[in-house]
Design a protein around this motif. Structure first.
Motif, PDB file in Angstrom:
ATOM      1  N   ASN A 136       0.806  -1.220   0.000  1.00 14.39           N
ATOM      2  CA  ASN A 136       0.000   0.000   0.000  1.00 14.39           C
ATOM      3  C   ASN A 136       0.835   1.265   0.000  1.00 14.39           C
ATOM      4  O   ASN A 136       0.333   2.351  -0.306  1.00 14.39           O
ATOM      5  N   GLY A 137       2.089   1.138   0.359  1.00 14.77           N
ATOM      6  CA  GLY A 137       2.974   2.297   0.357  1.00 14.77           C
ATOM      7  C   GLY A 137       4.409   1.834   0.535  1.00 14.77           C
ATOM      8  O   GLY A 137       4.675   0.862   1.243  1.00 14.77           O
ATOM      9  N   ILE A 138       5.345   2.532  -0.137  1.00 12.27           N
ATOM     10  CA  ILE A 138       6.762   2.200   0.002  1.00 12.27           C
ATOM     11  C   ILE A 138       7.551   3.491  -0.189  1.00 12.27           C
ATOM     12  O   ILE A 138       7.280   4.268  -1.106  1.00 12.27           O
ATOM     13  N   TRP A 139       8.515   3.746   0.708  1.00  8.61           N
ATOM     14  CA  TRP A 139       9.246   5.002   0.626  1.00  8.61           C
ATOM     15  C   TRP A 139      10.605   4.883   1.311  1.00  8.61           C
ATOM     16  O   TRP A 139      10.862   3.964   2.078  1.00  8.61           O
ATOM     17  N   GLY A 140      11.480   5.844   0.996  1.00  5.83           N
ATOM     18  CA  GLY A 140      12.810   5.903   1.589  1.00  5.83           C
ATOM     19  C   GLY A 140      13.693   6.831   0.789  1.00  5.83           C
ATOM     20  O   GLY A 140      13.381   7.187  -0.361  1.00  5.83           O
ATOM     21  N   GLY A 141      14.788   7.269   1.385  1.00  5.84           N
ATOM     22  CA  GLY A 141      15.721   8.124   0.671  1.00  5.84           C
ATOM     23  C   GLY A 141      15.168   9.509   0.397  1.00  5.84           C
ATOM     24  O   GLY A 141      14.278   9.999   1.088  1.00  5.84           O
ATOM     25  N   GLY A 153      12.256  14.589  -2.526  1.00 11.24           N
ATOM     26  CA  GLY A 153      11.889  15.966  -2.808  1.00 11.24           C
ATOM     27  C   GLY A 153      12.213  16.374  -4.232  1.00 11.24           C
ATOM     28  O   GLY A 153      12.614  15.549  -5.073  1.00 11.24           O
ATOM     29  N   ASP A 154      12.034  17.661  -4.534  1.00  6.72           N
ATOM     30  CA  ASP A 154      12.347  18.162  -5.866  1.00  6.72           C
ATOM     31  C   ASP A 154      13.849  18.049  -6.125  1.00  6.72           C
ATOM     32  O   ASP A 154      14.677  18.081  -5.213  1.00  6.72           O
ATOM     33  N   GLY A 155      14.175  17.947  -7.394  1.00  7.48           N
ATOM     34  CA  GLY A 155      15.587  17.858  -7.754  1.00  7.48           C
ATOM     35  C   GLY A 155      16.144  16.471  -7.496  1.00  7.48           C
ATOM     36  O   GLY A 155      15.414  15.474  -7.512  1.00  7.48           O
ATOM     37  N   PHE A 156      17.424  16.391  -7.235  1.00  9.20           N
ATOM     38  CA  PHE A 156      18.100  15.091  -7.138  1.00  9.20           C
ATOM     39  C   PHE A 156      19.109  15.128  -6.007  1.00  9.20           C
ATOM     40  O   PHE A 156      19.792  16.139  -5.796  1.00  9.20           O
ATOM     41  N   LYS A 157      19.210  14.030  -5.266  1.00  5.43           N
ATOM     42  CA  LYS A 157      20.185  13.905  -4.193  1.00  5.43           C
ATOM     43  C   LYS A 157      20.762  12.499  -4.247  1.00  5.43           C
ATOM     44  O   LYS A 157      20.039  11.514  -4.078  1.00  5.43           O
ATOM     45  N   THR A 158      22.041  12.384  -4.497  1.00  6.25           N
ATOM     46  CA  THR A 158      22.685  11.077  -4.666  1.00  6.25           C
ATOM     47  C   THR A 158      23.014  10.505  -3.293  1.00  6.25           C
ATOM     48  O   THR A 158      24.115  10.664  -2.766  1.00  6.25           O
ATOM     49  N   VAL A 159      22.033   9.818  -2.738  1.00 10.68           N
ATOM     50  CA  VAL A 159      22.163   9.315  -1.381  1.00 10.68           C
ATOM     51  C   VAL A 159      21.804   7.837  -1.329  1.00 10.68           C
ATOM     52  O   VAL A 159      20.942   7.363  -2.067  1.00 10.68           O
ATOM     53  N   LEU A 160      22.517   7.100  -0.495  1.00  9.42           N
ATOM     54  CA  LEU A 160      22.110   5.745  -0.124  1.00  9.42           C
ATOM     55  C   LEU A 160      21.396   5.862   1.218  1.00  9.42           C
ATOM     56  O   LEU A 160      22.020   6.200   2.231  1.00  9.42           O
ATOM     57  N   PRO A 161      20.098   5.636   1.267  1.00 11.82           N
ATOM     58  CA  PRO A 161      19.366   5.868   2.513  1.00 11.82           C
ATOM     59  C   PRO A 161      19.721   4.845   3.585  1.00 11.82           C
ATOM     60  O   PRO A 161      20.061   3.690   3.286  1.00 11.82           O
ATOM     61  N   ALA A 162      19.600   5.272   4.817  1.00  9.25           N
ATOM     62  CA  ALA A 162      19.825   4.357   5.934  1.00  9.25           C
ATOM     63  C   ALA A 162      18.599   3.501   6.213  1.00  9.25           C
ATOM     64  O   ALA A 162      18.717   2.443   6.836  1.00  9.25           O
ATOM     65  N   GLU A 163      17.417   3.956   5.742  1.00  9.16           N
ATOM     66  CA  GLU A 163      16.181   3.254   6.038  1.00  9.16           C
ATOM     67  C   GLU A 163      15.292   3.144   4.797  1.00  9.16           C
ATOM     68  O   GLU A 163      15.365   3.988   3.898  1.00  9.16           O
TER      69      GLU A 163
END
Length: 456
Positions: free
Chosen positions: A305-310, A313-323
């Motif tokens: 029903n929902g999936i999120w992380g990292g 927002g607008d634009g781009f951020k080259t991140v490996l999320p912790a969660e």
């Protein structure tokens, strides 16, 4: 005096019945918002007074939340319990309503006259069909048709937090031979239907963690574990290529449809192409060896029903999320055990976690499926009564959604429930501009009168 006399009384008194419904609809009994607590109490008191006018011993029973309305009346014949709810959904966003949602109006529409207001269909209009049938019966016969208990809840639209404690604490008083629930609808807007299968519901929320903080993907990408990738892989594996759910022991307690029910469903000639086409789809995506009606009425599901992380927002951020996070729900059928399935799902996910990953769980409630015992003679009586009123055979149908009260009646009161209602798919319940067709209100009253005549 015959049933025809009662039906004629219903027809003659329809304007007065509509006036009473309009009075109830003017009360903004929104149960989930504390600001409307006095209005919920006012709706309960309105119903108590109306039931007392019919000869019931009625009262509003306090709970930690909103009152339960309980009434007893009549003698002889079977003991029936009728359930409905007087609370309604919030009306936001108000800007999408064409008029004040608590200023009900009878309006013309391309399909006929409709009652426009919050609660018109869910569930004030539906519960009043039963009370108006009793009113006509009492006016003609001078007494109620049989022994009756009326049970009207004020928290159905806010999760029913007081319901189970109330059922447990008042089981002896509420127990009857069968419960009647009017909170469903017609099949494809025209065919009368009796719901005999209700899917249960289980909700899970999971948070998968890897590194102690978000990481720069240029510095750590490739070497560090990405929890979104791990979570996506696990959840994508919940179904195989044929749509079958792969969680171990998931299908424990799932039984096959009885032949008599399967043949009735086939006779409904369900147009799945139209059903999916109305929402821009074309191909059934569930278990490929099942018909679309089986998929939505009698088969279990597992849905993300929902999936999120990292960064989202607008634009781009080259991140490996912790969660990484997800919400997953399961619709249950037959004798599936919600708590057992919760354990199996969690174990299945945890067994697939790679090194450096952990998972945290948050449960979001559960309720078992409901399967009604249609060998009870009341069910065939209801089929006959509905068929006589609507001019076509009533069908036993399933319900893709969950109506926990039916299962609670079985669990806590030891009695079966029969669900029949007169809503239509376009009633816009829970949405702006909710309505209830005047035809459904009128024929709903007549349908209950016919059924009461057969049962009493």
């Amino acid at each position: 005096m015959t049933l025809d006399t009662v039906l004629a009384r219903i027809d003659d008194q329809l304007p007065q019945a509509l006036d009473r419904l309009m009075d109830l609809l003017r009360i903004p009994s929104i149960s989930t918002d504390p600001a409307f607590k006095p209005d919920c109490a006012r709706a309960a008191d309105w119903l108590v007074a109306d039931l007392q006018s019919l000869g019931f011993d009625a009262s509003a029973r306090p709970t930690p939340g909103h009152p339960m309305v309980v009434a007893h009346g009549g003698t002889g014949g079977p003991h029936l319990l009728f359930y409905g709810h007087y609370d309604v959904q919030p009306v936001d966003p108000l800007s999408l309503w064409d008029r004040d949602p608590f200023d009900p109006e009878l309006q013309d529409s391309p399909k006929g006259k409709v009652i426009r207001a919050r609660g018109a269909s869910d569930d004030k209009g539906q519960l009043m069909t039963f009370l108006e049938a009793l009113r006509a019966w009492k006016a003609v016969h001078g007494a109620l048709p049989c022994r009756l208990t009326i049970f009207l809840e004020g928290e159905e639209e806010s999760g029913s937090p007081s319901l189970i404690p109330f059922l447990k604490g008042n089981a002896d008083e509420l127990k009857a031979e069968i419960a009647l629930i009017c909170d469903t609808g017609l099949f494809q807007d025209t065919a009368p239907a009796i719901v005999t299968m209700l899917r249960g519901l289980l909700g899970e929320e999971l948070t998968l963690r890897a590194a102690t903080k978000d990481l720069h993907s240029g510095m750590y990408g490739g070497a560090a574990q990405n929890p979104i990738r791990v979570l996506s892989r696990i959840l994508a594996g919940m179904h195989d290529a044929t749509g079958r759910i792969t969680i171990p022991q998931f299908y424990d307690g799932v039984s096959e449809l009885p032949d008599a029910i399967r043949s009735q469903w086939q006779a409904l000639a369900f147009d799945h192409a139209r059903f999916l086409g109305d929402v821009g789809l074309s191909v059934p995506a569930g278990e490929q060896d099942r018909t679309p009606l089986e998929m939505i009425w009698s088969r279990p599901t597992a849905e993300i029903n929902g999936i999120w992380g990292g960064y989202t927002g607008d634009g781009f951020k080259t991140v490996l999320p912790a969660e990484a996070h997800a919400k997953v729900s399961f619709r249950l059928v037959g004798d599936q055990d919600p708590e057992a399935l919760r354990r199996h799902f969690r174990a299945w996910v945890e067994a697939q976690l790679p090194a450096d990953c952990s998972v945290e769980w948050k449960a979001h409630g559960n309720s078992p499926a409901g399967v009604m015992a249609i060998d009870n003679p009341a069910f065939e009586a209801a089929r006959a009564a509905l068929g006589e009123e609507w001019g076509r055979a009533a069908a036993y149908v399933g319900c893709g959604g969950s109506i926990p009260i039916a299962g609670y009646f079985k669990t806590y009161l030891g009695m079966d429930a029969m669900l029949l209602g007169f809503g239509r798919d376009d009633d816009q319940i829970h949405s702006p501009n909710e309505k209830y067709d005047l035809e459904c209100f009128h024929k709903g009253i007549r349908s209950w009168a016919r059924l009461l005549a057969k049962l009493a």
